[in-house]
Design a protein around this motif. Structure first.
Motif, mmCIF file in Angstrom:
data_model
loop_
_atom_site.group_PDB
_atom_site.id
_atom_site.type_symbol
_atom_site.label_atom_id
_atom_site.label_comp_id
_atom_site.label_asym_id
_atom_site.label_seq_id
_atom_site.Cartn_x
_atom_site.Cartn_y
_atom_site.Cartn_z
ATOM 1 N N GLU A 40 0.841 -1.193 0.000
ATOM 2 C CA GLU A 40 0.000 0.000 0.000
ATOM 3 C C GLU A 40 0.874 1.240 0.000
ATOM 4 O OE1 GLU A 40 -3.472 2.132 2.674
ATOM 5 O OE2 GLU A 40 -2.825 0.105 3.154
ATOM 6 N N THR A 41 0.514 2.199 -0.816
ATOM 7 C CA THR A 41 1.194 3.483 -0.858
ATOM 8 C C THR A 41 0.290 4.495 -0.181
ATOM 9 O OG1 THR A 41 2.271 2.903 -2.940
ATOM 10 C CG2 THR A 41 2.219 5.230 -2.352
ATOM 11 N N GLN A 59 -1.596 2.017 -13.554
ATOM 12 C CA GLN A 59 -2.105 0.873 -14.314
ATOM 13 C C GLN A 59 -2.256 -0.374 -13.461
ATOM 14 O OE1 GLN A 59 -0.242 0.037 -18.105
ATOM 15 N NE2 GLN A 59 -0.168 -2.130 -17.608
ATOM 16 N N GLY A 60 -1.373 -0.570 -12.509
ATOM 17 C CA GLY A 60 -1.374 -1.789 -11.705
ATOM 18 C C GLY A 60 -2.508 -1.851 -10.708
ATOM 19 N N SER A 61 -2.467 -2.874 -9.881
ATOM 20 C CA SER A 61 -3.495 -3.083 -8.865
ATOM 21 C C SER A 61 -3.033 -2.602 -7.498
ATOM 22 C CB SER A 61 -3.860 -4.566 -8.804
ATOM 23 O OG SER A 61 -4.406 -4.969 -10.040
ATOM 24 N N ASN A 62 -2.251 -1.543 -7.495
ATOM 25 C CA ASN A 62 -1.731 -0.994 -6.250
ATOM 26 C C ASN A 62 -2.863 -0.478 -5.370
ATOM 27 O OD1 ASN A 62 0.200 -0.826 -8.456
ATOM 28 N ND2 ASN A 62 1.584 0.044 -6.960
ATOM 29 N N THR A 63 -2.631 -0.509 -4.065
ATOM 30 C CA THR A 63 -3.553 0.078 -3.105
ATOM 31 C C THR A 63 -3.004 1.439 -2.715
ATOM 32 O OG1 THR A 63 -4.235 -2.074 -2.264
ATOM 33 C CG2 THR A 63 -4.578 -0.185 -0.814
ATOM 34 N N PHE A 64 -3.857 2.456 -2.798
ATOM 35 C CA PHE A 64 -3.463 3.813 -2.445
ATOM 36 C C PHE A 64 -4.354 4.324 -1.330
ATOM 37 C CE2 PHE A 64 -2.196 3.504 -6.903
ATOM 38 C CZ PHE A 64 -0.888 3.951 -6.828
ATOM 39 N N GLY A 117 -6.516 -0.600 -8.679
ATOM 40 C CA GLY A 117 -6.452 -1.120 -7.319
ATOM 41 C C GLY A 117 -7.427 -0.442 -6.379
ATOM 42 N N ILE A 118 -7.248 -0.703 -5.107
ATOM 43 C CA ILE A 118 -8.088 -0.120 -4.061
ATOM 44 C C ILE A 118 -7.601 1.298 -3.776
ATOM 45 C CG2 ILE A 118 -8.748 -0.309 -1.627
ATOM 46 C CD1 ILE A 118 -8.335 -3.387 -1.984
ATOM 47 N N ASP A 124 -19.846 8.053 -5.614
ATOM 48 C CA ASP A 124 -19.487 7.001 -4.654
ATOM 49 C C ASP A 124 -18.000 6.911 -4.298
ATOM 50 O OD1 ASP A 124 -22.164 6.163 -4.375
ATOM 51 O OD2 ASP A 124 -21.957 4.913 -6.164
ATOM 52 N N ASP A 125 -17.101 6.954 -5.278
ATOM 53 C CA ASP A 125 -15.669 6.878 -5.004
ATOM 54 C C ASP A 125 -14.902 7.490 -6.176
ATOM 55 O OD1 ASP A 125 -14.973 4.783 -7.023
ATOM 56 O OD2 ASP A 125 -16.203 3.516 -5.730
ATOM 57 N N LEU A 126 -13.597 7.613 -6.022
ATOM 58 C CA LEU A 126 -12.784 8.299 -7.028
ATOM 59 C C LEU A 126 -12.795 7.567 -8.371
ATOM 60 C CD1 LEU A 126 -10.952 10.629 -7.759
ATOM 61 C CD2 LEU A 126 -9.037 9.382 -6.729
ATOM 62 N N ASN A 127 -12.624 6.254 -8.380
ATOM 63 C CA ASN A 127 -12.631 5.506 -9.636
ATOM 64 C C ASN A 127 -13.967 5.615 -10.352
ATOM 65 O OD1 ASN A 127 -10.220 4.408 -10.459
ATOM 66 N ND2 ASN A 127 -10.451 2.561 -9.243
ATOM 67 N N THR A 128 -15.046 5.414 -9.636
ATOM 68 C CA THR A 128 -16.376 5.484 -10.243
ATOM 69 C C THR A 128 -16.636 6.872 -10.805
ATOM 70 O OG1 THR A 128 -17.158 3.807 -8.700
ATOM 71 C CG2 THR A 128 -18.841 5.091 -9.829
#
Length: 107
Positions: A15-16, A37-42, A64-65, A93-97
């Protein structure tokens, strides 16, 4: 530049955490597709505002999350020769959405 935080897709990373970052501005990044691009958790523990201006290729923030407990809106501005949505705060709802919703509106 297509991404800001480099990581291979499928690569598992720790997690970063950005503990003190309270504002993130993505401005005039014509080729930006995503933050990572990766599945990193931030974790953006103090992030209160995200501004996206003139990033016509942006599709998603990250695969990622993403933990943004203080973030409740994203400011977007584009016009790209009048494809609309100028000066607006958006939250889905969230940043990605939210980023994905905005991208769908541009298509």
């Amino acid at each position: 530049m297509e991404e800001i935080f480099a990581s291979e897709e499928g690569e598992v990373a720790d997690e970063t955490t950005f503990g003190q970052l309270n504002s993130l501005k993505l401005r005039n990044l014509a080729n930006l597709v995503r933050f990572c691009q990766g599945s990193n958790t931030f974790s953006f523990l103090s992030l209160e505002e995200v501004l996206v201006e003139e990033c016509p290729c942006l599709k998603t923030f990250s695969n990622g999350i993403i933990n943004t407990p203080a973030l409740k809106k994203v400011y977007v501005q584009w016009d790209w020769t009048i494809e609309t949505l100028a000066d607006e705060w958006v939250w889905k709802d969230d940043l990605n959405t939210t980023i994905q919703h905005l991208f769908r509106q541009k298509v």
